[in-house]
Design an enzyme around this catalytic site. Structure first.
Site, mmCIF file in Angstrom:
data_model
loop_
_atom_site.group_PDB
_atom_site.id
_atom_site.type_symbol
_atom_site.label_atom_id
_atom_site.label_comp_id
_atom_site.label_asym_id
_atom_site.label_seq_id
_atom_site.Cartn_x
_atom_site.Cartn_y
_atom_site.Cartn_z
ATOM 1 N N ARG A 119 -65.425 69.469 93.919
ATOM 2 C CA ARG A 119 -64.029 69.884 94.004
ATOM 3 C C ARG A 119 -63.685 70.288 95.419
ATOM 4 N NH1 ARG A 119 -62.943 74.861 93.792
ATOM 5 N NH2 ARG A 119 -64.473 75.390 92.191
ATOM 6 N N TYR A 171 -36.733 60.632 94.853
ATOM 7 C CA TYR A 171 -37.470 60.322 93.628
ATOM 8 C C TYR A 171 -37.202 61.386 92.559
ATOM 9 C CZ TYR A 171 -41.539 60.045 90.541
ATOM 10 O OH TYR A 171 -42.360 60.004 89.453
ATOM 11 N N ASP A 214 -41.672 62.065 102.991
ATOM 12 C CA ASP A 214 -42.324 61.212 102.004
ATOM 13 C C ASP A 214 -42.305 59.793 102.554
ATOM 14 O OD1 ASP A 214 -42.974 59.552 99.853
ATOM 15 O OD2 ASP A 214 -42.069 60.896 98.382
ATOM 16 N N LYS A 217 -48.969 54.022 94.911
ATOM 17 C CA LYS A 217 -48.073 52.921 95.207
ATOM 18 C C LYS A 217 -48.697 51.955 96.226
ATOM 19 C CE LYS A 217 -45.178 55.135 92.489
ATOM 20 N NZ LYS A 217 -45.697 56.502 92.343
#
Length: 384
Positions: free
Chosen positions: A48, A105, A177, A202
């Site tokens: 982690r 978005y 972004d 994406k």
């Protein structure tokens, strides 16, 4: 030695394995790592907190964004949530408001307005194409300005350098972004952005087979804070997801060239089509922010949106009628996708300042043969 984009995509963070000579970065599945003594380890303790495969992809994408630091997450929204947590540890007197572009978005809007808003972090939707209005109406309690360029789904483009200058004069963090543009077409860090965020699901992944998020920055203090919450909150990608993203990014440049080429062919079909009210694509001279896109982007991207003259029902029929374009959410992969944002990806923005036109169709133009894509969409438009 200075190297080009594709060379860095294939080699940054990806030295051959020192033990075996493997040229592909191994998937390190181990959750824990042996220590020579208490606190004496080889850079990894627990997956982690850090993992060799994750380190490779973080180094790779940071290099492409021309950033000193890269941090990967389990999803794009997990990356965004970690950025928003910076507002909770901002210095005394810093603002807590987020300025969000009025085209963004739907998931980003939902996170900012409906998760962070009720916790006492206000937000304001603003037109980021009007810089004079931005200067004149800047809320005093602003701590962060958040912009997509091109935006999702209207593909509006903003002048990153100018907005960063305005924001920094007022002490705000600038988040860009860069999902639609990708680092191949645009590097916001070089234009003054403090943080760049991606839905790595994406274009970076590029094959609709991995969910991920990414944050890049050259600000050491911000990197330290985000790295702390990355570990403390734990929304990290698995080693296998890191490997899949690492592999996808290797071909980003060649994929983006084809996405852009195919998108232009689709725009050529749409621009004079009698069924189309408006085409949204940054290359068009009358597109909002065209000048900004031409200045700061290498090319104009693989996303195209358009509005259907006959209205919502006709737009939805077009989205249902294609055979090569797949009716599906998401974007940026090798296959072409079509969707109706108002009823799909942007439903959460209904009734807000970010509500999208109900006759809007959004295309993620893939890398298939462009003639097939043009014929497919033309046939779908013939149904209305």
């Amino acid at each position: 030695m200075s190297t080009g984009f594709s060379t860095r995509a294939i080699h940054a963070g990806q030295e051959p394995d020192p033990t075996t000579g493997a040229v592909v970065v191994p998937i390190s599945l181990s959750t824990t790592f042996a220590q020579d003594g208490v606190g004496n380890h080889k850079g990894y303790e627990y997956s982690r907190s850090g993992n060799p495969t994750r380190t490779a992809v973080e180094t790779q994408i940071a290099s492409l964004e021309q950033a000193r630091h890269g941090l990967s997450f389990a999803s794009g929204l997990a990356a965004e949530d970690n950025i928003l947590r910076l507002l909770t540890v901002a210095p005394e007197g810093s603002g807590k408001r987020v300025l969000l572009g009025n085209d963004a978005y739907g998931g980003t809007f939902r996170l900012i307005a409906k998760v962070w808003g009720p916790m006492g972090y206000p937000w304001t939707a603003v037109d980021l194409t009007d810089l004079d209005a931005l200067r004149a109406n800047w809320p005093d309690d602003t701590g962060m300005i958040w912009l997509e360029t091109p935006t999702n789904p209207l593909l509006t483009c903003f002048d990153i350098e100018a907005i960063a200058s305005i924001a920094h004069e007022r002490g705000a963090i600038v988040v860009v972004d860069n999902t639609f543009a990708t680092p191949y077409l645009q590097q916001p860090i070089t234009l003054g952005a403090d943080l760049v965020v991606h839905s790595a699901t994406k274009y970076l992944g590029g094959h609709s087979d991995v969910v991920g998020g990414f944050v890049a920055t050259s600000n050491d203090e911000l990197a330290e804070k985000i790295g702390f919450t990355q570990n403390a909150a734990g929304a990290v990608p698995s080693p296998f997801d890191s490997y899949m993203l690492l592999r996808g990014v290797k071909t980003l440049a060649v994929r983006m060239d084809r996405h852009c080429e195919n998108a232009r062919a689709i725009v050529d079909l749409l621009i004079d089509h009698p069924a189309i009210e408006r085409v949204q694509y940054p290359q068009l001279p009358d597109h909002p922010g065209h000048a900004a896109a031409a200045k700061q982007m290498k090319d104009f991207g693989g996303m195209v949106s358009f509005q259907v003259k006959a209205g919502k029902d006709a737009a939805m029929r077009v989205a249902d009628a294609t055979s090569i374009f797949t009716l599906a959410e998401s974007l940026g992969a090798v296959e072409s996708l079509i969707e109706h944002p108002g009823a799909m990806t942007h439903m959460s923005a209904a009734g807000s300042p970010l509500e999208v036109p109900d006759n809007l169709v959004r295309l993620s133009v893939g890398i298939e043969d462009k003639a097939d894509l043009v014929d497919d969409l033309a046939a779908a438009l013939d149904t209305i």
